[in-house]
Design a protein around this motif. Structure first.
Motif, PDB file in Angstrom:
ATOM      1  N   PRO A  16      31.716  47.417  39.864  1.00 12.09           N
ATOM      2  CA  PRO A  16      30.486  47.046  40.557  1.00 12.09           C
ATOM      3  C   PRO A  16      30.358  45.605  40.823  1.00 12.09           C
ATOM      4  O   PRO A  16      30.835  44.550  40.245  1.00 12.09           O
ATOM      5  N   PRO A  17      29.609  45.437  42.106  1.00 12.19           N
ATOM      6  CA  PRO A  17      29.333  44.154  42.582  1.00 12.19           C
ATOM      7  C   PRO A  17      28.601  43.067  41.568  1.00 12.19           C
ATOM      8  O   PRO A  17      28.622  42.050  41.774  1.00 12.19           O
ATOM      9  N   THR A  18      28.169  43.630  40.461  1.00 11.94           N
ATOM     10  CA  THR A  18      27.424  42.689  39.542  1.00 11.94           C
ATOM     11  C   THR A  18      28.377  42.266  38.554  1.00 11.94           C
ATOM     12  O   THR A  18      28.156  41.003  37.815  1.00 11.94           O
ATOM     13  N   ASP A  19      29.728  42.495  38.348  1.00  9.04           N
ATOM     14  CA  ASP A  19      30.489  42.386  37.516  1.00  9.04           C
ATOM     15  C   ASP A  19      31.293  40.903  37.926  1.00  9.04           C
ATOM     16  O   ASP A  19      31.568  40.875  39.152  1.00  9.04           O
ATOM     17  N   ARG A  20      31.210  39.745  37.142  1.00  7.70           N
ATOM     18  CA  ARG A  20      31.954  38.655  37.612  1.00  7.70           C
ATOM     19  C   ARG A  20      33.392  38.634  37.151  1.00  7.70           C
ATOM     20  O   ARG A  20      33.807  39.013  36.098  1.00  7.70           O
ATOM     21  N   ILE A  21      34.332  38.396  37.935  1.00  8.49           N
ATOM     22  CA  ILE A  21      35.635  38.809  37.939  1.00  8.49           C
ATOM     23  C   ILE A  21      36.427  37.595  38.266  1.00  8.49           C
ATOM     24  O   ILE A  21      36.174  36.853  39.133  1.00  8.49           O
ATOM     25  N   ARG A  22      37.656  37.390  37.591  1.00  8.25           N
ATOM     26  CA  ARG A  22      38.653  36.723  37.714  1.00  8.25           C
ATOM     27  C   ARG A  22      39.778  37.352  38.589  1.00  8.25           C
ATOM     28  O   ARG A  22      40.438  38.212  37.762  1.00  8.25           O
ATOM     29  N   LEU A  23      40.078  36.956  39.745  1.00  8.18           N
ATOM     30  CA  LEU A  23      41.176  37.905  40.413  1.00  8.18           C
ATOM     31  C   LEU A  23      42.438  36.746  40.173  1.00  8.18           C
ATOM     32  O   LEU A  23      42.098  35.835  40.903  1.00  8.18           O
ATOM     33  N   GLY A  24      43.519  37.228  39.779  1.00  4.53           N
ATOM     34  CA  GLY A  24      44.700  36.222  40.208  1.00  4.53           C
ATOM     35  C   GLY A  24      45.562  36.975  40.724  1.00  4.53           C
ATOM     36  O   GLY A  24      46.077  38.340  40.529  1.00  4.53           O
ATOM     37  N   GLY A  25      46.662  36.375  41.431  1.00  2.50           N
ATOM     38  CA  GLY A  25      47.811  36.819  42.124  1.00  2.50           C
ATOM     39  C   GLY A  25      48.352  35.833  43.030  1.00  2.50           C
ATOM     40  O   GLY A  25      48.295  34.652  42.665  1.00  2.50           O
ATOM     41  N   MET A  26      49.043  36.560  43.841  1.00  3.27           N
ATOM     42  CA  MET A  26      49.678  35.453  44.995  1.00  3.27           C
ATOM     43  C   MET A  26      48.897  35.514  46.273  1.00  3.27           C
ATOM     44  O   MET A  26      48.221  36.645  46.787  1.00  3.27           O
TER      45      MET A  26
END
Lengths: 659, 156
Positions: free
Chosen positions: B50-60
């Motif tokens: 959900p938009p409320t979750d703070r996320i670290r997105l990793g990749g290329m």
């Protein structure tokens, strides 16, 4: 040739440290004066040998001796001299050598300046110091030898990481290490007291100056590191709750608590066992910091596991020293004479509350730092614990502490009167209300929390001034009379005032720069349109290429004109370091009053179009001016001790009857 | 004012207990609400946070996807070669942010499925990539070496 001598000197220093530990302990427990007199000499010689080894490494860097692997990996002949010298400790091996050098420096200081210590206590302290030194010298010699040769020697080195090529590197690590390692003295005193089975108010008097000195260096080191990150990393943040920062912040919190609890022990002969425990914990946190930074465990638990020699060695040292000292504490502490129990409303009661809140805050930082590591190691899940976590845990514990700080110095020892202290703080409370109202009026009442924060900062500053003001009977007696009284204060009164005042000053900066900073990102062309930032007009004047000793840079020159027509120029740049080919961003900062304009550039296109980020950071410099006040306070307090408590004697009986 | 010894001790213990309870309570609350979890593009596609979750997105950073608007807005896509997430970020990207290189961004997944980043972290020098990136690309065609250096970062 020199490198081999340096290596040999390290081995000799290790032997000396082992002798200092073994013979010292043996002599102290047998009460043999001749054996005990070996320890101070060993400590001084050890400093000499490690100092020699360090000088050899510095020489290798300065002369660019590329037959040493360490120099090849971290230096380059075209590097400016100051960074060649600072580069000595800009890498793992060199920084560990600096660590043991500073440890030896503190050990030698105890040997040289501890003339007023009872011989047995002094010898036991040196013995513990010797044990720590021996363990870390072994670590350097076996896993991190800076004197390893490389054959054939290359003609050029790989240069130093560009982010480290800054004057910050020359100052920040030595200061921080002086702080970290300085905590070992309080630890050694605590372990010595446990072995000796004696502890009294005189012990606290001996420990306090050393703790104060370590605390001073830690404060300076952390503040310096924060400013370095602020201008070097290019996005204007000054504290990141990064594990490396937390590693230095935790010993600072513990050392601050220790300073306050040692005060209770010195003045009231109470809180003894707690003070011993704090002394052990403070150095344990320093060791933990060394482990976190030096083992590579922070990069990744897996990176740590793939090259575990160093990490496992430090971990073993950590377990040995922390586990050993805590085990000794568990065995011997119950045998120490307990201190008295005192009234909750009193100076000592306030200091206990200070200790509870500081240690609780320290514990939350510890959990936030270690939890991600534990979770990754145990479950493989990756999380990051960032500012939101610490704001929610550390923040709420700090607020009551900051609210209570002005009360502490106003409460009497033994039995305080909160009502009387409150009456005296009416002025400070008024100042807080006024500051909050002024902040609300100036900012158009944006941000309720920030306005309360400004009020709290004013409360701290005015509260710190309250105690000396009443003591000098300011505005109650004629001014000349007050000045005469103020002149006669013990310096520790000024010390307390400046240290607490510094806290308030730093809080002003933190609140104002966080809540009311503005950020502008724009694409600008030379001679193109202007933009407005904080009531000033900014134009991109020109783009200039420029060459440094080991880099080339593209400078974007901005002209900033204020409402009065005064013009200043800022020159943020994009730099490329030739050897590593790494681009870096060099920000440029203009200080206006206590506030700063902060310029950082992104891409500079061929036609001169430049993406620029401009921050206006109101009162931001107060964040670092506050610690300067704290350092001033610490220095005043330290100088007081030297004059007044030049030769503390054991005046009380070692065993104090319970109250 | 005259408290007995026992009362004084109890006051002390009660105060210590109160501070401890508050500290533990804060920690537990923060741990349930304020932790940022690392997720790969595949995780986001699979879990739809959900938009409320703070996320670290990793990749290329996917080749050919970086678009820089004149107002400082940067759009790009992050891929782990099995899923791709579009990202929008306003501000300056780190020096070593580039197409085909590793990146970690922090922010929230918007209702439109676009990841709104408020922080972009890139590899720090030629030898380093954030551990999360190295890990999420273990199956990637070419795995750059992992070394040790602090993160270079950018946050508006």
């Amino acid at each position: 040739m020199f490198a081999e001598l340096g290596h040999y000197a390290l081995v000799l220093a290790f032997v000396l440290a082992a002798v200092q530990a073994g013979v010292g302990y043996w002599g102290a427990t047998r009460g043999d004066g001749r054996l005990m007199s070996i320890a101070p000499s060993a400590a001084l010689m050890q400093l000499l040998f490690i100092g020699f080894a360090f000088a050899v490494l510095v020489r290798a860097y300065v002369t660019s001796d590329f037959s040493l692997l360490n120099v090849v990996e971290n230096s380059h002949s075209a590097k400016p001299l100051v960074f060649k010298i600072a580069g000595t400790w800009g890498n793992h091996e060199g920084s560990m050598l600096l660590w043991v050098l500073i440890l030896a420096l503190f050990g030698a200081s105890v040997a040289a300046f501890g003339a007023n210590l009872p011989q047995k206590l002094k010898t036991l302290v040196l013995s513990v110091q010797g044990l720590i030194a021996a363990a870390f010298l072994l670590f350097v010699i076996l896993t991190s030898n800076p004197f390893t040769r490389i054959l054939p020697a290359p003609f050029e080195g790989n240069d130093l990481n560009p982010l480290l090529q800054d004057i910050g590197l020359a100052i920040h690590p030595p200061l921080l290490y002086l702080g970290y390692v300085g905590c070992s003295i309080a630890f050694a005193f605590a372990v010595a007291a446990l072995i000796d089975g004696r502890i009294d108010a005189a012990w606290a008097r001996w420990v306090r100056p050393w703790t104060l000195a370590a605390w001073l260096f830690l404060t300076a080191g952390i503040a310096m590191g924060s400013y370095w990150a602020y201008y070097e990393l290019g996005w204007g943040g000054w504290w990141f709750w990064d594990p490396v920062e937390n590693a230095s912040f935790m010993p600072w919190l513990a050392a601050t608590a220790l300073l306050h609890s040692a005060l209770v022990m010195e003045k009231r002969d109470a809180l003894k066992i707690w003070t011993i425990l704090l002394a052990i914990l403070t150095f344990s946190l320093s060791l933990l910091g060394t482990f976190l930074v030096r083992s590579g465990v922070l990069t990744s638990v897996h990176a740590f596991a793939s090259d575990p020699t160093r990490g496992v060695f430090i971990l073993a040292l950590l377990v040995f020293f922390i586990g050993g000292s805590l085990a000794l504490f568990a065995l011997r502490a119950p045998a120490l004479a307990p201190g008295g129990i005192f009234a909750p409303i009193s100076r000592e009661g306030a200091l206990v509350l200070n200790n509870m809140l500081l240690t609780a805050a320290c514990a939350t930082v510890l959990v936030g730092t270690l939890y991600p590591l534990a979770l990754e190691a145990l479950t493989g899940r990756l999380i990051s614990v960032g500012p939101p976590f610490f704001n929610l845990t550390f923040g709420p514990l700090m607020i009551p502490l900051l609210l209570l700080v002005p009360f502490g110095p106003l409460l009497a020892w033994k039995r305080g009167d909160v009502y009387a202290a409150g009456q005296r703080l009416v002025f400070a409370f008024g100042a807080a209300i006024l500051a909050a109202l002024a902040a609300a009026a100036l900012t158009g009442a944006r941000g309720v929390l920030a306005i309360l924060g400004i009020g709290l900062a004013a409360w701290l500053v005015a509260g710190a001034l309250t105690e000396p003001a009443f003591r000098a009977k300011l505005f109650q007696a004629p001014l000349g009379d007050s000045l005469r009284r103020a002149y006669g204060f013990p310096r520790s009164v000024w010390g307390t005032m400046f240290a607490h005042l510094g806290l308030g000053v730093a809080l002003f900066g933190i609140v104002a720069s966080t809540a009311w900073q503005t950020e502008t990102v724009a694409a600008m062309r030379p001679g193109g349109e202007s933009i407005q930032v904080a009531g000033r007009t900014v134009v991109l004047d020109s783009i200039l290429p420029r060459n440094g000793p080991n880099y080339s840079e593209t400078v974007a020159r901005f002209a900033v004109t204020d409402a009065g027509g005064r013009q200043i120029f800022l020159e943020p740049a994009k730099r490329v370091y030739a050897v590593r080919g790494t681009p870096t961003t060099e920000s440029d900062i203009a200080t206006i009053g206590f506030s700063q304009l902060y310029f950082s550039v992104g891409d500079i296109l061929m036609d001169g179009t430049t993406t620029v980020r401009i921050y206006w950071k109101p009162l931001v410099t107060l964040i670092w001016i506050g610690p300067l006040f704290m350092i001033l306070g610490g220095l005043l307090s330290l100088s007081d001790r030297r004059l007044r408590v030049g030769a503390p004697r054991r005046t009380r009986a070692a065993v104090v009857p319970a109250e | 004012m005259a408290m007995t010894r026992k009362q004084r001790r109890l006051t002390l213990i009660a105060a210590a207990g109160a501070v401890l309870v508050v500290a533990v309570g804060l920690l537990l609350f923060a741990m349930s609400n304020r932790l940022t979890f690392f997720q790969s593009p595949s995780d986001i596609v699979a879990l739809a946070p959900p938009p409320t979750d703070r996320i670290r997105l990793g990749g290329m950073v996917e080749e050919g996807t970086v678009v820089k608007d004149p107002d400082g807005t940067v759009r790009f896509s992050v891929t782990d070669f099995s899923a791709t997430i579009p990202v929008v970020y306003h501000g300056l990207v780190p020096d070593l942010f580039a197409e085909g290189k590793g990146v970690v961004t922090e922010g929230h997944v918007g209702a439109d499925g676009i990841f709104a980043a408020d922080t972009v972290l890139a590899r720090h020098d030629e030898n380093y990539m954030p551990p999360e990136v190295a890990r999420s690309m273990e199956n990637a065609p070419s795995l750059p070496p992992a070394g040790a250096a602090p993160l270079a970062s950018a946050t508006p």
